[in-house]
Design a protein around this motif. Structure first.
Motif, PDB file in Angstrom:
ATOM      1  N   UNK A 223      23.438 -11.849 -26.003  1.00  0.00           N
ATOM      2  CA  UNK A 223      24.103 -13.144 -26.129  1.00  0.00           C
ATOM      3  C   UNK A 223      23.909 -13.721 -27.529  1.00  0.00           C
ATOM      4  N   UNK A 224      22.674 -13.623 -28.053  1.00  0.00           N
ATOM      5  CA  UNK A 224      22.380 -14.164 -29.392  1.00  0.00           C
ATOM      6  C   UNK A 224      23.145 -13.409 -30.473  1.00  0.00           C
ATOM      7  N   UNK A 225      23.401 -12.129 -30.259  1.00  0.00           N
ATOM      8  CA  UNK A 225      24.093 -11.304 -31.246  1.00  0.00           C
ATOM      9  C   UNK A 225      25.608 -11.284 -31.045  1.00  0.00           C
ATOM     10  N   UNK A 226      26.042 -11.872 -29.937  1.00  0.00           N
ATOM     11  CA  UNK A 226      27.474 -11.912 -29.679  1.00  0.00           C
ATOM     12  C   UNK A 226      28.066 -10.562 -29.350  1.00  0.00           C
ATOM     13  N   UNK A 227      27.308  -9.740 -28.611  1.00  0.00           N
ATOM     14  CA  UNK A 227      27.794  -8.416 -28.232  1.00  0.00           C
ATOM     15  C   UNK A 227      27.454  -8.162 -26.773  1.00  0.00           C
ATOM     16  N   UNK A 228      27.923  -7.068 -26.233  1.00  0.00           N
ATOM     17  CA  UNK A 228      27.612  -6.732 -24.848  1.00  0.00           C
ATOM     18  C   UNK A 228      26.265  -6.025 -24.776  1.00  0.00           C
ATOM     19  N   UNK A 229      25.675  -6.040 -23.592  1.00  0.00           N
ATOM     20  CA  UNK A 229      24.416  -5.332 -23.401  1.00  0.00           C
ATOM     21  C   UNK A 229      24.604  -3.830 -23.621  1.00  0.00           C
ATOM     22  N   UNK A 230      25.765  -3.329 -23.227  1.00  0.00           N
ATOM     23  CA  UNK A 230      26.031  -1.894 -23.378  1.00  0.00           C
ATOM     24  C   UNK A 230      26.073  -1.494 -24.852  1.00  0.00           C
ATOM     25  N   UNK A 231      26.753  -2.299 -25.686  1.00  0.00           N
ATOM     26  CA  UNK A 231      26.845  -1.954 -27.110  1.00  0.00           C
ATOM     27  C   UNK A 231      25.488  -2.082 -27.794  1.00  0.00           C
ATOM     28  N   UNK A 232      24.667  -3.042 -27.355  1.00  0.00           N
ATOM     29  CA  UNK A 232      23.334  -3.201 -27.931  1.00  0.00           C
ATOM     30  C   UNK A 232      22.445  -2.021 -27.554  1.00  0.00           C
ATOM     31  N   UNK A 233      22.532  -1.597 -26.304  1.00  0.00           N
ATOM     32  CA  UNK A 233      21.757  -0.440 -25.867  1.00  0.00           C
ATOM     33  C   UNK A 233      22.207   0.821 -26.598  1.00  0.00           C
ATOM     34  N   UNK A 234      23.511   0.940 -26.839  1.00  0.00           N
ATOM     35  CA  UNK A 234      24.019   2.098 -27.571  1.00  0.00           C
ATOM     36  C   UNK A 234      23.494   2.106 -29.010  1.00  0.00           C
ATOM     37  N   UNK A 235      23.469   0.924 -29.646  1.00  0.00           N
ATOM     38  CA  UNK A 235      22.955   0.831 -31.021  1.00  0.00           C
ATOM     39  C   UNK A 235      21.478   1.194 -31.078  1.00  0.00           C
ATOM     40  N   UNK A 236      20.704   0.721 -30.107  1.00  0.00           N
ATOM     41  CA  UNK A 236      19.270   1.039 -30.069  1.00  0.00           C
ATOM     42  C   UNK A 236      19.050   2.529 -29.862  1.00  0.00           C
ATOM     43  N   UNK A 237      19.844   3.128 -28.980  1.00  0.00           N
ATOM     44  CA  UNK A 237      19.696   4.558 -28.701  1.00  0.00           C
ATOM     45  C   UNK A 237      20.038   5.398 -29.922  1.00  0.00           C
ATOM     46  N   UNK A 238      21.080   4.995 -30.655  1.00  0.00           N
ATOM     47  CA  UNK A 238      21.467   5.736 -31.861  1.00  0.00           C
ATOM     48  C   UNK A 238      20.397   5.633 -32.951  1.00  0.00           C
ATOM     49  N   UNK A 239      19.739   4.474 -33.050  1.00  0.00           N
ATOM     50  CA  UNK A 239      18.748   4.257 -34.103  1.00  0.00           C
ATOM     51  C   UNK A 239      17.383   4.827 -33.756  1.00  0.00           C
ATOM     52  N   UNK A 240      17.018   4.788 -32.480  1.00  0.00           N
ATOM     53  CA  UNK A 240      15.643   5.144 -32.108  1.00  0.00           C
ATOM     54  C   UNK A 240      15.519   6.166 -30.993  1.00  0.00           C
ATOM     55  N   UNK A 241      16.602   6.414 -30.270  1.00  0.00           N
ATOM     56  CA  UNK A 241      16.494   7.295 -29.117  1.00  0.00           C
ATOM     57  C   UNK A 241      15.992   6.574 -27.880  1.00  0.00           C
ATOM     58  N   UNK A 242      15.785   5.274 -27.995  1.00  0.00           N
ATOM     59  CA  UNK A 242      15.323   4.475 -26.862  1.00  0.00           C
ATOM     60  C   UNK A 242      16.365   3.419 -26.509  1.00  0.00           C
ATOM     61  N   UNK A 243      16.357   2.961 -25.269  1.00  0.00           N
ATOM     62  CA  UNK A 243      17.261   1.892 -24.866  1.00  0.00           C
ATOM     63  C   UNK A 243      16.763   0.563 -25.416  1.00  0.00           C
ATOM     64  N   UNK A 244      17.626  -0.442 -25.421  1.00  0.00           N
ATOM     65  CA  UNK A 244      17.231  -1.777 -25.879  1.00  0.00           C
ATOM     66  C   UNK A 244      16.091  -2.320 -25.012  1.00  0.00           C
TER      67      UNK A 244
END
Length: 302
Positions: A223-244
């Protein structure tokens, strides 16, 4: 210097180790550069082996030998070419302190240019948060880094007025961090580092650092970033291999370990400070993340 030998001993003898402040010796500079070997002449082996939590950033550049150092309770194998980036609040131990040498660079956090002082083109690369805890550099890159560090150490010993020496060292430190950012981008892949997902993850990590004790759910960050939970989890997975969710949990668990190991707070107060209404819920969470109960973890670090 980091601190005087006697004060290191006093802190090392305490059951719970206090924060270690930046206390320069000699010239009152906002940055210090010195060989690790100098620490052996100023402190006892017990003080060097102790675990500390710093109020200041520190870079450790291993130039020879090998060592296993601890950063936030995790072992980091270091050899010539290794560079550790320690930030305020992190827990660190040099390990045995034997069998290696290198450079230590300590500086006050405010020594880096503030947002208002820095050209916008420099802002994305000057922050320590862009760098990993551990960089392993090939010989040619490592030589360029140690050349800058050696120049800083020599300049700090020159008979230069502080009005000129401080800005000189400040620019050299900024140049060093810029070079490390370039080398890190090269290793990681500049395209990945500057991708939209990576930038979103960087914003997420900043928010986690600011709000981990209050925001335990991915929804709050999305909500603070103005994105969906799915897109945030995808970004975290791409950067670290872990979910948000895993990133948030890991940060809460890390702070719990720091508080349990380095303060005398009872477990229920540690739980409350991290946003848990019940100590039992905190204990279940901690055991799931750390593999042991909070009490067991405390006992290991007494």
């Amino acid at each position: 210097m980091l601190t005087t030998g006697c004060s290191m001993v006093r802190q090392a003898d305490e059951a719970k180790i206090a924060w270690l402040d930046y206390r320069p010796s000699g010239l009152e500079l906002d940055v210090e550069v010195f060989p690790f070997a100098d620490l052996w002449r100023r402190a006892t082996p017990a003080a060097i082996r102790a675990t500390y939590r710093y109020t200041f950033p520190m870079l450790i550049c291993v130039t020879e030998g090998t060592s296993t150092q601890l950063v936030d309770f995790e072992p980091v194998a270091c050899a010539a070419g290794s560079l550790l980036v320690l930030r305020p609040g992190q827990v660190h131990s040099f390990g045995s302190g034997e069998g290696w040498d290198g450079w230590l660079i300590l500086f006050r956090a405010e020594f880096l240019p503030a947002l208002a002082e820095t050209n916008s083109e420099l802002l994305p690369v000057l922050g320590l948060d862009r760098l990993p805890n551990h960089l392993s550099l090939p010989a040619a890159d490592f030589a360029a880094v140690t050349e800058v560090i050696g120049r800083m150490e020599k300049d700090a010993r020159e008979d230069i007025s502080s009005t000129l020496l401080h800005p000189l060292l400040r620019h050299q430190l900024c140049g060093l961090l810029l070079r490390l950012s370039v080398l890190h981008d090269r290793q990681t892949g500049a395209e990945a580092v500057h991708s939209r997902g990576h930038k979103r993850y960087a914003q997420f990590r900043t928010l986690v650092e600011q709000n981990y004790a209050a925001w335990h759910q991915v929804a709050a960050y999305a909500s603070a970033l103005g994105c969906t939970q799915r897109s945030l989890t995808r970004a975290a997975a791409q950067a670290t291999g872990r979910t948000a969710k895993q990133v948030i949990a890991a940060r809460i668990a890390l702070e719990a370990k720091r508080l349990l190991a380095h303060t005398d707070l009872p477990i229920y107060l540690v739980a409350g400070s991290l946003g848990f209404d019940e100590a039992t819920n905190f204990s279940k969470f901690f055991k799931r993340e750390a593999g042991c109960t909070p009490a067991e973890f405390q006992q290991r670090h007494e």
